[in-house]
Design an enzyme around this catalytic site. Structure first.
Site, PDB file in Angstrom:
ATOM      1  N   GLY A  31       0.504   5.181  -3.146  1.00  0.00           N
ATOM      2  CA  GLY A  31       0.447   4.608  -4.485  1.00  0.00           C
ATOM      3  C   GLY A  31       1.408   3.452  -4.678  1.00  0.00           C
ATOM      4  O   GLY A  31       1.967   2.913  -3.735  1.00  0.00           O
ATOM      5  N   TYR A  32       1.601   3.079  -5.962  1.00  0.00           N
ATOM      6  CA  TYR A  32       2.342   1.880  -6.350  1.00  0.00           C
ATOM      7  C   TYR A  32       1.768   0.702  -5.545  1.00  0.00           C
ATOM      8  O   TYR A  32       2.468   0.005  -4.822  1.00  0.00           O
ATOM      9  CB  TYR A  32       3.854   2.044  -6.148  1.00  0.00           C
ATOM     10  CG  TYR A  32       4.609   1.360  -7.254  1.00  0.00           C
ATOM     11  CD1 TYR A  32       4.638   1.904  -8.542  1.00  0.00           C
ATOM     12  CD2 TYR A  32       5.236   0.133  -7.056  1.00  0.00           C
ATOM     13  CE1 TYR A  32       5.285   1.254  -9.584  1.00  0.00           C
ATOM     14  CE2 TYR A  32       5.896  -0.517  -8.088  1.00  0.00           C
ATOM     15  CZ  TYR A  32       5.926   0.050  -9.348  1.00  0.00           C
ATOM     16  OH  TYR A  32       6.564  -0.595 -10.376  1.00  0.00           O
ATOM     17  N   GLY A  36      -1.097  -5.678  -0.265  1.00  0.00           N
ATOM     18  CA  GLY A  36      -1.280  -5.138   1.092  1.00  0.00           C
ATOM     19  C   GLY A  36      -2.305  -4.009   1.059  1.00  0.00           C
ATOM     20  O   GLY A  36      -3.251  -3.981   1.860  1.00  0.00           O
ATOM     21  N   HIS A  37      -2.129  -3.075   0.115  1.00  0.00           N
ATOM     22  CA  HIS A  37      -3.103  -1.981  -0.017  1.00  0.00           C
ATOM     23  C   HIS A  37      -4.472  -2.535  -0.401  1.00  0.00           C
ATOM     24  O   HIS A  37      -5.498  -2.066   0.096  1.00  0.00           O
ATOM     25  CB  HIS A  37      -2.668  -0.995  -1.117  1.00  0.00           C
ATOM     26  CG  HIS A  37      -1.350  -0.328  -0.869  1.00  0.00           C
ATOM     27  ND1 HIS A  37      -0.222  -0.621  -1.602  1.00  0.00           N
ATOM     28  CD2 HIS A  37      -0.988   0.623   0.028  1.00  0.00           C
ATOM     29  CE1 HIS A  37       0.781   0.124  -1.172  1.00  0.00           C
ATOM     30  NE2 HIS A  37       0.351   0.875  -0.179  1.00  0.00           N
ATOM     31  N   GLY A 147      -2.223  -0.411   7.460  1.00  0.00           N
ATOM     32  CA  GLY A 147      -1.619  -1.742   7.586  1.00  0.00           C
ATOM     33  C   GLY A 147      -0.799  -1.872   8.857  1.00  0.00           C
ATOM     34  O   GLY A 147      -0.126  -0.929   9.289  1.00  0.00           O
ATOM     35  N   LYS A 149       1.776  -3.538   8.974  1.00  0.00           N
ATOM     36  CA  LYS A 149       3.197  -3.617   8.613  1.00  0.00           C
ATOM     37  C   LYS A 149       3.955  -2.389   9.123  1.00  0.00           C
ATOM     38  O   LYS A 149       5.088  -2.485   9.562  1.00  0.00           O
ATOM     39  CB  LYS A 149       3.387  -3.763   7.110  1.00  0.00           C
ATOM     40  CG  LYS A 149       4.780  -4.266   6.794  1.00  0.00           C
ATOM     41  CD  LYS A 149       5.109  -4.149   5.370  1.00  0.00           C
ATOM     42  CE  LYS A 149       6.149  -3.105   5.240  1.00  0.00           C
ATOM     43  NZ  LYS A 149       6.178  -2.218   4.218  1.00  0.00           N
ATOM     44  N   ASP A 150       3.291  -1.232   9.052  1.00  0.00           N
ATOM     45  CA  ASP A 150       3.871  -0.020   9.642  1.00  0.00           C
ATOM     46  C   ASP A 150       3.318   0.102  11.057  1.00  0.00           C
ATOM     47  O   ASP A 150       2.462   0.955  11.335  1.00  0.00           O
ATOM     48  CB  ASP A 150       3.507   1.206   8.804  1.00  0.00           C
ATOM     49  CG  ASP A 150       4.144   1.156   7.433  1.00  0.00           C
ATOM     50  OD1 ASP A 150       5.364   1.305   7.350  1.00  0.00           O
ATOM     51  OD2 ASP A 150       3.421   0.939   6.451  1.00  0.00           O
ATOM     52  N   GLN A 153       3.638   3.464  12.783  1.00  0.00           N
ATOM     53  CA  GLN A 153       2.722   4.442  12.170  1.00  0.00           C
ATOM     54  C   GLN A 153       1.289   4.219  12.653  1.00  0.00           C
ATOM     55  O   GLN A 153       0.581   5.160  13.016  1.00  0.00           O
ATOM     56  CB  GLN A 153       2.786   4.320  10.642  1.00  0.00           C
ATOM     57  CG  GLN A 153       1.710   5.102   9.915  1.00  0.00           C
ATOM     58  CD  GLN A 153       1.914   5.111   8.412  1.00  0.00           C
ATOM     59  OE1 GLN A 153       2.711   5.878   7.909  1.00  0.00           O
ATOM     60  NE2 GLN A 153       1.210   4.257   7.682  1.00  0.00           N
ATOM     61  N   SER A 186       5.950  -1.481  -1.382  1.00  0.00           N
ATOM     62  CA  SER A 186       6.252  -0.836  -2.662  1.00  0.00           C
ATOM     63  C   SER A 186       7.768  -0.776  -2.853  1.00  0.00           C
ATOM     64  O   SER A 186       8.265  -0.769  -3.978  1.00  0.00           O
ATOM     65  CB  SER A 186       5.680   0.585  -2.686  1.00  0.00           C
ATOM     66  OG  SER A 186       4.304   0.548  -2.390  1.00  0.00           O
TER      67      SER A 186
HETATM   68  O1  PAF Z   1       1.841   4.364   4.898  1.00  0.00           O
HETATM   69  C1  PAF Z   1       1.865   5.198   3.969  1.00  0.00           C
HETATM   70  O2  PAF Z   1       1.828   4.837   2.791  1.00  0.00           O
HETATM   71  C2  PAF Z   1       1.979   6.672   4.311  1.00  0.00           C
HETATM   72  O3  PAF Z   1       2.785   6.876   5.412  1.00  0.00           O
HETATM   73  C3  PAF Z   1       0.609   7.350   4.489  1.00  0.00           C
HETATM   74  C4  PAF Z   1      -0.144   6.769   5.675  1.00  0.00           C
HETATM   75  C5  PAF Z   1      -0.219   7.177   3.229  1.00  0.00           C
HETATM   76  C6  PAF Z   1       0.804   8.844   4.740  1.00  0.00           C
HETATM   77  O4  PAF Z   1       1.425   9.450   3.670  1.00  0.00           O
END
Ligand code: PAF
Length: 282
Positions: A31-32, A36-37, A147, A149-150, A153, A186
């Protein structure tokens, strides 16, 4: 656009869509939402018939001294943005919906989680892997959008999906930046005007390192040294890490002779820990 809070509602809706032969995209978020989202959701709309955005500040991926309580939240604003993009459903569960009192199953990973953010955030990626596998099981998406950016991840989610044979295609989307270069996050909202200016040192150091590598520098230590010096020129910045890693394993390397990610994490005035990166594949 539907906003639902239970797993049952998501499953019923997705089942109905699939019965009609429609494809489903998932954009997992906390959220927020920012541009990017929005770019992930737009990509989802391009590639899938229906798009589900999950909005869940996942307690499991925050350590005891991290910003779970203060993490910014604004569901109304998020819903307006999702609606304007044409998102079909928001899944916004309460923590109790995702984690029952008896919850004790986790998805964990080594190697890729050991360095970079995994060093200072030891429980983070276990929380991310666990919640993302739950979201994949709940939504059963054809594609899921994350994204770049991470970068760590994204690599971890790709690895997890391959290792565990989860039937979803992971799509990585480019970093979205403010006009002055700062990567959208965020957590940028934690900064006042002066700190926001100081935070520009992240993207400046990324662009500097990227230019060195693109110009042919293959000594990772030299790239790290130049980027470190740049960040240290900003008194409000404190480095967590500046590293060149193998794009597959996320392990540090000395010679840039394969696809790499150069990643940084920097605290600004001890208020916000921001990350940025660039990828290079010659
Ligand atoms: O990147 C994020 O915002 C979080 O790590 C995700 C992938 C939504 C998991 O909670």
């Amino acid at each position: 656009m539907k906003i639902v809070s239970t797993i049952k509602e998501v499953r019923e809706q997705v089942k109905a869509w699939k019965k009609e032969g429609l494809t489903v995209g998932l954009v997992p978020t906390m959220g927020y939402l920012h541009e990017g989202h929005a770019s992930l959701m737009k990509k989802g709309k391009e590639e899938c018939d229906k798009v589900v955005a999950s909005i869940f500040v996942n307690p499991m991926q925050f350590g005891p001294n991290e910003d779970l309580a203060s993490y910014p939240r604004d569901l109304d604003k998020d819903a307006t943005l999702c609606e304007s993009i044409g998102v079909d459903m928001i899944f916004h569960p309460e923590p109790e919906e995702m984690y029952s009192p008896h919850f004790c199953s986790y998805v964990d990973m080594n190697v890729l989680t050991e360095d970079l953010c995994g060093k200072t955030r030891p429980v983070h990626f276990r929380g991310v892997c666990t919640v993302c596998s739950k979201l994949f099981n709940i939504v059963q998406p054809d594609k899921a959008f994350f994204g770049q950016k991470d970068a760590q991840q994204l690599a971890i989610i790709k690895r997890m999906v391959e290792d565990l044979n989860i039937d979803v295609e992971i799509i990585g989307c480019p970093i979205v930046r403010e006009a002055d270069g700062l990567a959208k996050s965020s957590r940028n909202t934690y900064l006042n005007e002066e700190e926001r200016k100081a935070a520009l040192v992240l993207s400046q150091s990324i662009f500097l390192g990227q230019k060195m590598v693109e110009d042919g520098e293959t000594d990772a230590k030299k790239v790290v040294a130049a980027m470190t010096e740049k960040i240290q020129s900003e008194p409000m910045a404190r480095i967590d890490y500046v590293k060149v890693v193998d794009a597959m394993t996320m392990q540090p390397i000395d010679v840039i002779d394969r696809p790499i990610v150069t990643a940084i994490a920097v605290y600004i005035n001890e208020k916000a820990r921001l990350i940025d990166n660039f990828s290079f594949d010659k």
